[in-house]
Design a protein around this motif. Structure first.
Motif, PDB file in Angstrom:
ATOM      1  N   MET A 206       0.831  -1.190   0.000  1.00 38.34           N
ATOM      2  CA  MET A 206       0.000   0.000   0.000  1.00 38.34           C
ATOM      3  C   MET A 206       0.869   1.245   0.000  1.00 38.34           C
ATOM      4  O   MET A 206       1.845   1.313   0.692  1.00 38.34           O
ATOM      5  N   LYS A 207       0.457   2.270  -0.774  1.00 42.37           N
ATOM      6  CA  LYS A 207       1.206   3.510  -0.825  1.00 42.37           C
ATOM      7  C   LYS A 207       0.264   4.665  -0.541  1.00 42.37           C
ATOM      8  O   LYS A 207      -0.737   4.828  -1.214  1.00 42.37           O
ATOM      9  N   LEU A 208       0.583   5.452   0.453  1.00 44.79           N
ATOM     10  CA  LEU A 208      -0.232   6.595   0.771  1.00 44.79           C
ATOM     11  C   LEU A 208       0.298   7.828   0.064  1.00 44.79           C
ATOM     12  O   LEU A 208       1.392   7.830  -0.494  1.00 44.79           O
ATOM     13  N   ALA A 209      -0.463   8.911   0.156  1.00 47.80           N
ATOM     14  CA  ALA A 209      -0.141  10.098  -0.631  1.00 47.80           C
ATOM     15  C   ALA A 209       1.232  10.664  -0.296  1.00 47.80           C
ATOM     16  O   ALA A 209       1.898  11.193  -1.154  1.00 47.80           O
TER      17      ALA A 209
ATOM     18  N   SER B 110       3.881   9.021   0.781  1.00 47.87           N
ATOM     19  CA  SER B 110       5.035   8.130   0.592  1.00 47.87           C
ATOM     20  C   SER B 110       4.841   7.133  -0.522  1.00 47.87           C
ATOM     21  O   SER B 110       5.637   6.241  -0.705  1.00 47.87           O
ATOM     22  N   GLY B 111       3.762   7.273  -1.291  1.00 48.20           N
ATOM     23  CA  GLY B 111       3.413   6.175  -2.166  1.00 48.20           C
ATOM     24  C   GLY B 111       3.879   6.295  -3.594  1.00 48.20           C
ATOM     25  O   GLY B 111       4.428   7.279  -4.021  1.00 48.20           O
ATOM     26  N   LEU B 112       3.603   5.237  -4.339  1.00 51.49           N
ATOM     27  CA  LEU B 112       3.973   5.174  -5.748  1.00 51.49           C
ATOM     28  C   LEU B 112       2.722   5.248  -6.598  1.00 51.49           C
ATOM     29  O   LEU B 112       1.761   4.523  -6.388  1.00 51.49           O
ATOM     30  N   LEU B 113       2.724   6.149  -7.553  1.00 50.54           N
ATOM     31  CA  LEU B 113       1.617   6.282  -8.500  1.00 50.54           C
ATOM     32  C   LEU B 113       1.867   5.333  -9.657  1.00 50.54           C
ATOM     33  O   LEU B 113       2.786   5.509 -10.432  1.00 50.54           O
ATOM     34  N   ILE B 114       1.071   4.285  -9.746  1.00 55.63           N
ATOM     35  CA  ILE B 114       1.260   3.277 -10.792  1.00 55.63           C
ATOM     36  C   ILE B 114       0.126   3.415 -11.794  1.00 55.63           C
ATOM     37  O   ILE B 114      -0.969   2.909 -11.588  1.00 55.63           O
ATOM     38  N   GLY B 115       0.376   4.145 -12.848  1.00 49.17           N
ATOM     39  CA  GLY B 115      -0.580   4.189 -13.931  1.00 49.17           C
ATOM     40  C   GLY B 115      -1.814   5.027 -13.684  1.00 49.17           C
ATOM     41  O   GLY B 115      -2.705   5.073 -14.515  1.00 49.17           O
ATOM     42  N   LEU B 116      -1.895   5.716 -12.526  1.00 49.66           N
ATOM     43  CA  LEU B 116      -3.106   6.483 -12.279  1.00 49.66           C
ATOM     44  C   LEU B 116      -3.266   7.640 -13.257  1.00 49.66           C
ATOM     45  O   LEU B 116      -4.377   8.003 -13.614  1.00 49.66           O
ATOM     46  N   THR B 117      -2.147   8.229 -13.659  1.00 49.00           N
ATOM     47  CA  THR B 117      -2.268   9.348 -14.584  1.00 49.00           C
ATOM     48  C   THR B 117      -2.831   8.920 -15.928  1.00 49.00           C
ATOM     49  O   THR B 117      -3.287   9.738 -16.705  1.00 49.00           O
ATOM     50  N   ALA B 118      -2.788   7.608 -16.195  1.00 45.60           N
ATOM     51  CA  ALA B 118      -3.303   7.114 -17.467  1.00 45.60           C
ATOM     52  C   ALA B 118      -4.786   6.754 -17.394  1.00 45.60           C
ATOM     53  O   ALA B 118      -5.394   6.430 -18.394  1.00 45.60           O
ATOM     54  N   LEU B 119      -5.388   6.832 -16.179  1.00 42.02           N
ATOM     55  CA  LEU B 119      -6.787   6.486 -16.058  1.00 42.02           C
ATOM     56  C   LEU B 119      -7.641   7.555 -16.734  1.00 42.02           C
ATOM     57  O   LEU B 119      -7.341   8.747 -16.667  1.00 42.02           O
TER      58      LEU B 119
ATOM     59  N   TRP C 252      23.066 -16.576  -1.612  1.00 39.97           N
ATOM     60  CA  TRP C 252      22.559 -15.618  -0.637  1.00 39.97           C
ATOM     61  C   TRP C 252      21.096 -15.273  -0.935  1.00 39.97           C
ATOM     62  O   TRP C 252      20.703 -15.173  -2.097  1.00 39.97           O
ATOM     63  N   THR C 253      20.310 -15.084   0.120  1.00 43.96           N
ATOM     64  CA  THR C 253      18.920 -14.644  -0.022  1.00 43.96           C
ATOM     65  C   THR C 253      18.662 -13.508   0.954  1.00 43.96           C
ATOM     66  O   THR C 253      18.937 -13.633   2.159  1.00 43.96           O
ATOM     67  N   LEU C 254      18.143 -12.422   0.424  1.00 46.88           N
ATOM     68  CA  LEU C 254      17.835 -11.224   1.203  1.00 46.88           C
ATOM     69  C   LEU C 254      16.324 -11.086   1.321  1.00 46.88           C
ATOM     70  O   LEU C 254      15.603 -11.092   0.327  1.00 46.88           O
ATOM     71  N   PHE C 255      15.824 -10.973   2.556  1.00 43.96           N
ATOM     72  CA  PHE C 255      14.408 -10.730   2.826  1.00 43.96           C
ATOM     73  C   PHE C 255      14.233  -9.250   3.146  1.00 43.96           C
ATOM     74  O   PHE C 255      14.875  -8.727   4.052  1.00 43.96           O
ATOM     75  N   MET C 256      13.359  -8.560   2.401  1.00 41.00           N
ATOM     76  CA  MET C 256      13.141  -7.128   2.592  1.00 41.00           C
ATOM     77  C   MET C 256      11.712  -6.871   3.075  1.00 41.00           C
ATOM     78  O   MET C 256      10.742  -7.127   2.360  1.00 41.00           O
ATOM     79  N   PHE C 257      11.577  -6.384   4.306  1.00 46.15           N
ATOM     80  CA  PHE C 257      10.274  -5.945   4.784  1.00 46.15           C
ATOM     81  C   PHE C 257       9.907  -4.601   4.132  1.00 46.15           C
ATOM     82  O   PHE C 257      10.773  -3.880   3.662  1.00 46.15           O
ATOM     83  N   ASP C 258       8.615  -4.278   4.115  1.00 46.21           N
ATOM     84  CA  ASP C 258       8.113  -3.111   3.362  1.00 46.21           C
ATOM     85  C   ASP C 258       8.526  -3.220   1.896  1.00 46.21           C
ATOM     86  O   ASP C 258       8.938  -2.255   1.254  1.00 46.21           O
TER      87      ASP C 258
ATOM     88  N   GLN D 202      10.824  -1.877  -3.621  1.00 50.54           N
ATOM     89  CA  GLN D 202      10.894  -2.181  -5.050  1.00 50.54           C
ATOM     90  C   GLN D 202      10.042  -1.256  -5.902  1.00 50.54           C
ATOM     91  O   GLN D 202      10.530  -0.665  -6.860  1.00 50.54           O
ATOM     92  N   ASP D 203       8.779  -1.103  -5.574  1.00 52.16           N
ATOM     93  CA  ASP D 203       7.912  -0.323  -6.446  1.00 52.16           C
ATOM     94  C   ASP D 203       8.318   1.146  -6.495  1.00 52.16           C
ATOM     95  O   ASP D 203       8.172   1.801  -7.528  1.00 52.16           O
ATOM     96  N   GLU D 204       8.825   1.669  -5.389  1.00 47.77           N
ATOM     97  CA  GLU D 204       9.188   3.090  -5.368  1.00 47.77           C
ATOM     98  C   GLU D 204      10.682   3.305  -5.553  1.00 47.77           C
ATOM     99  O   GLU D 204      11.090   4.178  -6.321  1.00 47.77           O
TER     100      GLU D 204
END
Length: 540
Positions: free
Chosen positions: A1-4, A6-15, A319-325, A330-332
């Motif tokens: 989830m991304k809030l205003a 701190s979030g990532l806008l994914i394709g909303l401008t194309a709506l 090696w394996t890295l676990f990333m919380f959040d 990744q998305d941002e």
């Protein structure tokens, strides 16, 4: 989830900005229903003077504020889970028509509760004489009857914040805003506590200066004319979200370029080079693959997205890295894209990366602070899922990593399941956290009272993180490191000239991975905390 904020806008401008039928909304109310096949609901909002809106949304994956021509003004929620809950603070355009459009999955229930208040900006009376030589010069020019036009033209050409030399190790950084009526606040470091800017006489220049290390790296926003809100001191502090936005004279950012000004952070980067840059984050993944999966959890009673990056190498990555959040990392911030390039250049060994979505703020706050159910999810559901995907885990080559609550979770999950996870990479971990009714530093006490397990720790905190109970994350991380060292754990502490943000965390992530995987051997840093507090005083 991304809030205003701190979030990532994914394709909303194309709506499509369709001319939909919108329901008229009063200043306060509550609505609920189910999304039809269009997956869209629209509300016409009141036309008011200065205002702020507090709203609660549930069942909404995307929400955006539109003007009267159906053009997007502000993204409020983007890419949220269908069962997410969101608490929002924002403002409507003054004396202009606007609407709120909600999106969700067809057939799913939504709930919208809101209150709109007309208000005025919080008055800030405090003033301060500038220490910046350039502002001192401007002050003399104003006293002689001049204006600020040439000053602002120079800022447009050179960018902001204004950086001036102090000595070989320090710079004076001055944050600036033009033309606010009543106040401007800084969201982010170096103060880390919503510091107010000062007005230069009666001019349109608002400023605040700090002396910082010459390698300072941080994100920030500026909030002009923060409104006065009803409620507690905490609620007034949160009101900075209403107007916090990118610095209009600073083009530098780590945020995706398609974000609106409310969602975009500005970047102050004094180091000459760094691992994470806008150019490297924009590079496609060329030497590996990124796949997205949905994983349901019996232990947590929910589902979330798991992204898996795998490098293309002759032998499976050890090696394996676990990333919380994981959605933010990744998305941002395109962590897999950057590490993909570093692996290709042999600056990192081949590493699998598992990005674990945190859903929404409410569930993040329940799951990441020490929660036995979340640790069980990691051990009994996520690890077997990865094994089914063909990822073999070796305890000594697994790294749990995260920032803030994610750093705390990394140390907690390792304590619960040391037979599965052997390394902790903690970034500004929230080690102040404690169950209700208990003293702070609860997790440090759990480590002190438990057997010593075969775990290694790489701990980072920003030197600007000195606000909050007990001295903030910096002091609490130092206290946690002391407990681990006295217990006999291999542990190192690394101070960054940064605050509580992804600019510092992303660089520290790479340094920590290089140390833990054996590609770099840095000497643990133990700076003088008292000295740091003096250096970053806003009185300079």
């Amino acid at each position: 989830m991304k809030l205003a904020w701190s979030g990532l806008l994914i394709g909303l401008t194309a709506l499509p900005a369709s001319a939909m039928e919108c329901e008229t909304s009063p200043n306060r109310g509550e609505q609920k229903g189910k999304f039809d096949a269009s997956g869209e609901v629209c509300f016409t909002l009141p036309t008011l003077g200065e205002n702020y809106v507090s709203a609660r949304l549930s069942g909404v994956t995307d929400a955006r504020l539109l003007d009267e021509q159906n053009r997007a003004i502000r993204t409020l929620v983007s890419g949220g889970p269908a069962d997410g809950q969101h608490m929002l603070l924002f403002s409507l355009p003054v004396k202009q028509a606007s609407s709120l459009v909600l999106h969700g999955e067809a057939g799913s229930a939504w709930h919208f509760q809101w209150q709109i208040n007309e208000t005025h900006a919080l008055a800030v009376e405090e003033q301060q004489s500038p220490a910046s030589p350039q502002l001192q010069k401007l002050s003399r020019e104003l006293a002689a009857g001049g204006n600020t036009d040439a000053f602002w033209r120079a800022r447009q050409q050179e960018g902001t914040p204004m950086v001036e030399p102090v000595d070989a190790q320090h710079k004076r950084v001055t944050f600036l805003w033009r033309g606010a009526r009543s106040n401007v606040y800084l969201l982010g470091s170096p103060g880390g506590d919503h510091d107010a800017l000062f007005r230069l006489g009666q001019s349109d220049v608002w400023f605040r200066s700090y002396i910082v290390p010459a390698d300072t790296l941080m994100q920030y926003k500026l909030a002009p004319d923060v409104p006065k809100v009803a409620g507690s001191l905490r609620e007034q502090q949160r009101a900075i979200q209403v107007s916090a936005q990118a610095d209009p004279l600073n083009p530098l950012t780590l945020s995706p370029v398609n974000l609106d000004r409310w969602n975009r952070f500005s970047l102050l980067a004094l180091p000459a080079s760094r691992y994470f840059s806008a150019q490297r984050m924009a590079q496609p993944i060329r030497y590996g693959s990124l796949t997205r999966h949905s994983l349901s959890s019996h232990h947590l009673g929910n589902s979330r997205e798991i992204k898996i990056y795998r490098p293309r190498v002759a032998q499976p990555a050890r090696w394996t890295l676990f990333m919380f959040d994981g959605q933010n990392w990744q998305d941002e911030y395109r962590t897999a894209n950057v590490l993909d390039g570093l692996i290709a250049r042999h600056l990192l060994p081949p590493i699998n990366i598992v990005f674990i979505d945190s859903l929404d703020h409410a569930r993040r706050g329940k799951e990441l602070p020490p929660n036995p159910h979340f640790a069980d999810f990691m051990a009994h559901e996520l690890v077997p899922f990865l094994q089914r995907q063909g990822i073999t885990l070796a305890r000594q080559k697994t790294i749990l990593a995260g920032s803030s609550y994610g750093g705390l979770a990394s140390s907690w999950v390792a304590l619960r399941y040391p037979r599965l996870f052997g390394n902790v990479l903690s970034l500004s971990g929230s080690y102040w956290w404690t169950p209700k009714g208990e003293p702070v530093n609860w997790l440090a006490r759990q480590y002190a009272q438990s057997p010593r397990y075969p775990l290694r720790f790489w701990l980072q905190a920003g030197q600007f993180e000195s606000s909050g109970p007990g001295g903030g994350n910096y002091r609490h991380t130092l206290a946690f490191e002391k407990v681990l060292r006295e217990k006999g754990y291999p542990v190192s502490f690394h101070a960054s000239s940064s605050g509580h943000d992804y600019a510092g965390w992303s660089e520290a992530l790479v340094l920590g991975l290089r140390d833990l995987t054996g590609l770099a051997h840095g000497k643990p840093a133990t700076p003088d905390v008292t000295q740091n507090k003096v250096l970053y005083s806003a009185k300079h």
